[in-house]
Design an enzyme around this catalytic site. Sequence first.
Site, PDB file in Angstrom:
ATOM      1  N   ASN A  15      38.719  74.777 -52.416  1.00  0.00           N
ATOM      2  CA  ASN A  15      40.172  74.755 -52.579  1.00  0.00           C
ATOM      3  C   ASN A  15      40.377  74.689 -54.091  1.00  0.00           C
ATOM      4  O   ASN A  15      40.073  73.668 -54.719  1.00  0.00           O
ATOM      5  CB  ASN A  15      40.723  73.516 -51.883  1.00  0.00           C
ATOM      6  CG  ASN A  15      42.216  73.503 -51.665  1.00  0.00           C
ATOM      7  OD1 ASN A  15      42.753  72.489 -51.237  1.00  0.00           O
ATOM      8  ND2 ASN A  15      42.918  74.585 -51.933  1.00  0.00           N
ATOM      9  N   CYS A  85      48.104  66.592 -52.403  1.00  0.00           N
ATOM     10  CA  CYS A  85      47.015  67.534 -52.144  1.00  0.00           C
ATOM     11  C   CYS A  85      45.719  66.751 -52.272  1.00  0.00           C
ATOM     12  O   CYS A  85      45.355  66.325 -53.370  1.00  0.00           O
ATOM     13  CB  CYS A  85      47.047  68.702 -53.121  1.00  0.00           C
ATOM     14  SG  CYS A  85      45.652  69.834 -52.920  1.00  0.00           S
ATOM     15  N   CYS A 218      41.566  71.980 -47.121  1.00  0.00           N
ATOM     16  CA  CYS A 218      42.805  71.227 -47.284  1.00  0.00           C
ATOM     17  C   CYS A 218      42.480  69.765 -47.013  1.00  0.00           C
ATOM     18  O   CYS A 218      42.125  69.403 -45.886  1.00  0.00           O
ATOM     19  CB  CYS A 218      43.879  71.735 -46.333  1.00  0.00           C
ATOM     20  SG  CYS A 218      45.407  70.773 -46.377  1.00  0.00           S
TER      21      CYS A 218
END
Length: 289
Positions: A15, A85, A218
């Site tokens: 990511n 995040c 994620c």
Amino acid sequence: MSTRIAFLKGHGTENDFVIVPDPENALDLPPAAAAALCDRRAGIGGDGLLHVVRSAAHPEAAHMAAEAEWFMDYRNGDGSVAEMCGNGVRVFARYLQRAGHAVEGDLAVATRGGVKTVHLAKNGDVTVGMGRALLPEGDVEVSVGERSWPARNVNMGNPHAVAFVADLDHAGDLYTAPPFRPATAYPDGVNVEFVVDRGPRHVAMRVHERGSGETRSCGTGACAVAVATARRDGVDPAVTGTPVTYTVDVPGGTLVITEHPDGEIEMTGPAVIVAEGEFDAEWLEGVLS
């Protein structure tokens, strides 16, 4: 001479993020600027932007400055603002360590989802205290093409819909957001996770992140998946009094998620800085004009 602005590139289980250090919040980075920097063809490229600012210098974080010196001003790949995040927090902490603002051990990071506790381990892994999950009531359903599944509504400071499927290919290409209903469940959109079992306390997932499309990982999504799987498996730590740990495979690697009896969730995984350089402020101004 044109102004050069420093940036770095990093990833957590693939990511990936553009990192822009800006301690005094001197840069104007509207949504279009963040989207341009994250553009994989015409910009630097990333799933999101980590704008590194001292908490005291940012109006959204000043109230957290006493707890955390640094604020992760996070933007999705399309430039939209996000609350949190998980992979980004790990990469953010790795940058602070690289820049000499943090050392091995514990570190507090301010985010729009609150102050997060991060531990930088000697072996290179980074553990993030992700807070507690909220489990809103009400049935939710997600669909891809002709298939539909019930989904668990999990909020990790940002919204998630977790669907257990027979095959991860059933999630389709995930370029566009999977439809969900009822529409009132997620008025600001949702991250959708599709999950299959791999073994005892071991699952794999794919995810559509709102504002970014399918990503290789994620962090908040992996936490949401672990919580939803624990409830499905009947091992709610608040009930059993025992922590529960799940290994969550994502396309970009593996994350380890532990939920404690008090509801606190920890996520452990890698964080890597892969490059650093400069971009031309005139280029960015041209994009915005």
